[in-house]
Design a protein around this motif. Structure first.
Motif, mmCIF file in Angstrom:
data_model
loop_
_atom_site.group_PDB
_atom_site.id
_atom_site.type_symbol
_atom_site.label_atom_id
_atom_site.label_comp_id
_atom_site.label_asym_id
_atom_site.label_seq_id
_atom_site.Cartn_x
_atom_site.Cartn_y
_atom_site.Cartn_z
ATOM 1 N N ALA A 27 -2.699 -7.926 10.834
ATOM 2 C CA ALA A 27 -2.504 -8.366 9.445
ATOM 3 C C ALA A 27 -1.022 -8.594 9.152
ATOM 4 O O ALA A 27 -0.141 -8.151 9.895
ATOM 5 N N ARG A 28 -0.761 -9.277 8.048
ATOM 6 C CA ARG A 28 0.610 -9.513 7.634
ATOM 7 C C ARG A 28 1.288 -8.204 7.237
ATOM 8 O O ARG A 28 0.638 -7.221 6.906
ATOM 9 N N LYS A 29 2.610 -8.213 7.285
ATOM 10 C CA LYS A 29 3.375 -6.978 7.079
ATOM 11 C C LYS A 29 3.201 -6.390 5.686
ATOM 12 O O LYS A 29 3.344 -5.181 5.492
ATOM 13 N N ASP A 30 2.889 -7.226 4.686
ATOM 14 C CA ASP A 30 2.765 -6.682 3.331
ATOM 15 C C ASP A 30 1.533 -5.788 3.185
ATOM 16 O O ASP A 30 1.431 -5.024 2.210
ATOM 17 N N VAL A 31 0.616 -5.848 4.155
ATOM 18 C CA VAL A 31 -0.581 -5.011 4.087
ATOM 19 C C VAL A 31 -0.227 -3.534 4.206
ATOM 20 O O VAL A 31 -0.736 -2.694 3.458
ATOM 21 N N THR A 32 0.667 -3.192 5.140
ATOM 22 C CA THR A 32 0.987 -1.778 5.339
ATOM 23 C C THR A 32 1.657 -1.173 4.113
ATOM 24 O O THR A 32 1.483 0.012 3.818
ATOM 25 N N VAL A 33 2.419 -1.989 3.371
ATOM 26 C CA VAL A 33 3.065 -1.496 2.157
ATOM 27 C C VAL A 33 2.020 -1.052 1.137
ATOM 28 O O VAL A 33 2.176 -0.025 0.461
ATOM 29 N N VAL A 34 0.933 -1.818 1.034
ATOM 30 C CA VAL A 34 -0.143 -1.485 0.100
ATOM 31 C C VAL A 34 -0.826 -0.184 0.504
ATOM 32 O O VAL A 34 -1.269 0.604 -0.351
ATOM 33 N N LEU A 35 -0.908 0.068 1.812
ATOM 34 C CA LEU A 35 -1.637 1.237 2.304
ATOM 35 C C LEU A 35 -0.893 2.548 2.077
ATOM 36 O O LEU A 35 -1.523 3.602 1.946
ATOM 37 N N HIS A 36 0.412 2.505 2.050
ATOM 38 C CA HIS A 36 1.202 3.743 2.025
ATOM 39 C C HIS A 36 0.821 4.706 0.900
ATOM 40 O O HIS A 36 0.660 5.906 1.155
ATOM 41 N N PRO A 37 0.671 4.252 -0.357
ATOM 42 C CA PRO A 37 0.320 5.216 -1.416
ATOM 43 C C PRO A 37 -1.065 5.852 -1.239
ATOM 44 O O PRO A 37 -1.361 6.868 -1.861
ATOM 45 N N LEU A 38 -1.906 5.226 -0.413
ATOM 46 C CA LEU A 38 -3.244 5.785 -0.169
ATOM 47 C C LEU A 38 -3.263 6.773 0.982
ATOM 48 O O LEU A 38 -4.278 7.433 1.215
ATOM 49 N N ASP B 278 -0.633 -4.312 -9.169
ATOM 50 C CA ASP B 278 0.448 -4.892 -9.961
ATOM 51 C C ASP B 278 -0.040 -6.022 -10.863
ATOM 52 O O ASP B 278 0.436 -6.181 -11.990
ATOM 53 N N LYS B 279 -0.999 -6.798 -10.379
ATOM 54 C CA LYS B 279 -1.460 -7.968 -11.143
ATOM 55 C C LYS B 279 -2.219 -7.570 -12.415
ATOM 56 O O LYS B 279 -2.239 -8.319 -13.389
ATOM 57 N N THR B 280 -2.875 -6.401 -12.406
ATOM 58 C CA THR B 280 -3.648 -5.981 -13.578
ATOM 59 C C THR B 280 -2.983 -4.826 -14.334
ATOM 60 O O THR B 280 -3.428 -4.466 -15.419
ATOM 61 N N GLY B 281 -1.956 -4.244 -13.718
ATOM 62 C CA GLY B 281 -1.288 -3.115 -14.361
ATOM 63 C C GLY B 281 -2.003 -1.796 -14.165
ATOM 64 O O GLY B 281 -1.592 -0.783 -14.730
ATOM 65 N N GLU B 282 -3.064 -1.791 -13.346
ATOM 66 C CA GLU B 282 -3.811 -0.551 -13.099
ATOM 67 C C GLU B 282 -3.145 0.264 -11.985
ATOM 68 O O GLU B 282 -2.485 -0.275 -11.101
ATOM 69 N N GLU B 283 -3.376 1.548 -12.045
ATOM 70 C CA GLU B 283 -3.012 2.443 -10.944
ATOM 71 C C GLU B 283 -4.255 3.275 -10.633
ATOM 72 O O GLU B 283 -4.549 4.248 -11.318
ATOM 73 N N LEU B 284 -4.990 2.853 -9.623
ATOM 74 C CA LEU B 284 -6.272 3.483 -9.314
ATOM 75 C C LEU B 284 -6.085 4.746 -8.492
ATOM 76 O O LEU B 284 -5.380 4.739 -7.481
ATOM 77 N N GLU B 285 -6.722 5.806 -8.910
ATOM 78 C CA GLU B 285 -6.783 7.022 -8.098
ATOM 79 C C GLU B 285 -8.063 6.972 -7.275
ATOM 80 O O GLU B 285 -9.131 6.671 -7.798
ATOM 81 N N ALA B 286 -7.944 7.220 -5.989
ATOM 82 C CA ALA B 286 -9.100 7.107 -5.106
ATOM 83 C C ALA B 286 -10.208 8.054 -5.538
ATOM 84 O O ALA B 286 -9.974 9.239 -5.785
ATOM 85 N N ALA B 287 -11.412 7.507 -5.639
ATOM 86 C CA ALA B 287 -12.572 8.319 -6.010
ATOM 87 C C ALA B 287 -12.907 9.290 -4.882
ATOM 88 O O ALA B 287 -12.586 9.040 -3.713
ATOM 89 N N PRO B 288 -13.558 10.407 -5.207
ATOM 90 C CA PRO B 288 -13.980 11.345 -4.162
ATOM 91 C C PRO B 288 -14.835 10.622 -3.113
ATOM 92 O O PRO B 288 -15.696 9.814 -3.455
ATOM 93 N N GLY B 289 -14.578 10.903 -1.863
ATOM 94 C CA GLY B 289 -15.315 10.254 -0.785
ATOM 95 C C GLY B 289 -14.584 9.089 -0.166
ATOM 96 O O GLY B 289 -14.970 8.605 0.902
ATOM 97 N N PHE B 290 -13.500 8.611 -0.836
ATOM 98 C CA PHE B 290 -12.739 7.508 -0.232
ATOM 99 C C PHE B 290 -12.025 7.988 1.022
ATOM 100 O O PHE B 290 -11.466 9.080 1.073
ATOM 101 N N MET B 291 -12.036 7.138 2.050
ATOM 102 C CA MET B 291 -11.312 7.435 3.284
ATOM 103 C C MET B 291 -10.776 6.128 3.851
ATOM 104 O O MET B 291 -11.481 5.121 3.890
ATOM 105 N N LEU B 292 -9.534 6.151 4.283
ATOM 106 C CA LEU B 292 -8.916 4.994 4.923
ATOM 107 C C LEU B 292 -8.891 5.210 6.429
ATOM 108 O O LEU B 292 -8.380 6.220 6.920
ATOM 109 N N VAL B 293 -9.466 4.249 7.151
ATOM 110 C CA VAL B 293 -9.500 4.298 8.613
ATOM 111 C C VAL B 293 -8.957 2.972 9.130
ATOM 112 O O VAL B 293 -9.311 1.903 8.618
ATOM 113 N N ALA B 294 -8.092 3.035 10.118
ATOM 114 C CA ALA B 294 -7.546 1.821 10.724
ATOM 115 C C ALA B 294 -7.624 1.949 12.238
ATOM 116 O O ALA B 294 -7.735 3.055 12.775
ATOM 117 N N SER B 295 -7.577 0.807 12.928
ATOM 118 C CA SER B 295 -7.590 0.849 14.390
ATOM 119 C C SER B 295 -6.665 -0.221 14.939
ATOM 120 O O SER B 295 -6.356 -1.205 14.271
#
Length: 268
Positions: free
Chosen positions: A111-122, A132-149
């Motif tokens: 993926a493009r380099k800007d993808v990793t920047v988005v992932l860091h807060p998660l 940024d486009k909507t002004g929201e700051e979403l907190e991950a719901a229970p059960g969310f998990m980030l997996v990459a390979s």
């Protein structure tokens, strides 16, 4: 479309044969809200593993096949024109964050380099996704998990994860199973008898030994299963091997001939 949502709740888990403690480690990571990075060669079972664990944990799964043009907006979402109105449409990562699903980024380094920047807060204790486009700051719901390979043996120096990104994840290293285990997997997935399957797995081992010499990649477990499936369907062994275990590896005619000579030596 680059994304694929699989509702796993209530479904039986796809078959996956553990080779170590990866299932227990993944479940512990999930229970403690920790992101996971899977490292290993193409076709060794990383994607099947994630699908298996999503079903086992009863979580929806969003899979994203990363590629050169994949941007942060593709993951997060964008404004689209619908029925004369401009509306915000969540991307797969945002949907996973809202729903408490598992989001799997396959071959994330593509993926493009800007993808990793988005992932860091998660990937730290904030577990937030700023929109940024909507002004929201979403907190991950229970059960969310980030997996990459990603495949560290294949990527070049221009396509690798920065240490600062890698160190945000727990890492599990995958490789092809030991011969006996791989035979069991191929037999179960294809239905081919153990004797012929063992010969195919041995051949795959010899072809994998050529990686880095004549071949960029070795034969994956997936390709062995394809080959065994062709044989079960009545395809002659030589044709099945050429279609599933030789042609996918190289376009170089001299290399292909060398591989076919190796097949002849193994199978007589």
């Amino acid at each position: 479309m680059m994304t694929d949502q699989q509702q796993m709740e209530g479904a039986s888990a796809p078959f996956y044969a553990p080779v170590g403690h990866e299932c227990d480690l993944f479940e512990t990571a999930f229970n403690n809200q920790l992101p996971v990075l899977l490292k290993g060669p193409t076709g060794c079972g990383k994607t099947r593993f994630v699908a298996h664990m999503a079903a086992r944990l009863g979580r929806p799964l969003y899979t994203v096949a990363c590629h050169d043009d994949l941007s942060a907006a593709d993951l997060v979402g964008r404004f689209l024109l619908k029925g004369g109105e401009t509306v915000w449409v969540d991307g797969p990562l945002t949907r996973a964050v809202r729903e408490g699903a598992i989001c799997y980024l396959d071959e994330v380094v593509e993926a493009r380099k800007d993808v990793t920047v988005v992932l860091h807060p998660l990937t730290d204790d904030r577990r937030i996704l700023p929109l940024d486009k909507t002004g929201e700051e979403l907190e991950a719901a229970p059960g969310f998990m980030l997996v990459a390979s990603y495949n560290p043996g294949y990527q070049n120096i221009l396509k690798t994860l920065k240490p600062s990104t890698r160190q945000r994840f727990l890492s599990l290293e995958f490789d092809f199973p030991a011969q006996d285990r791989e035979v069991d997997i191929v037999v179960r997935e294809s239905g081919l008898d153990e004797g012929r399957t063992t010969s195919l797995v041995r051949l795959a081992g010899k072809l994998r030994a050529l990686k880095g010499q004549d071949l960029e990649e070795g034969v994956s477990t997936r390709l062995i299963i394809y080959c065994a499936t062709l044989i079960m369907a009545g395809t002659p062994i030589e044709q099945a091997i050429e279609a599933a275990m030789i042609e996918p590896l190289t376009d170089d005619q001299d290399v292909k001939q060398g591989l076919l000579d190796l097949v002849a030596a193994v199978f007589g």
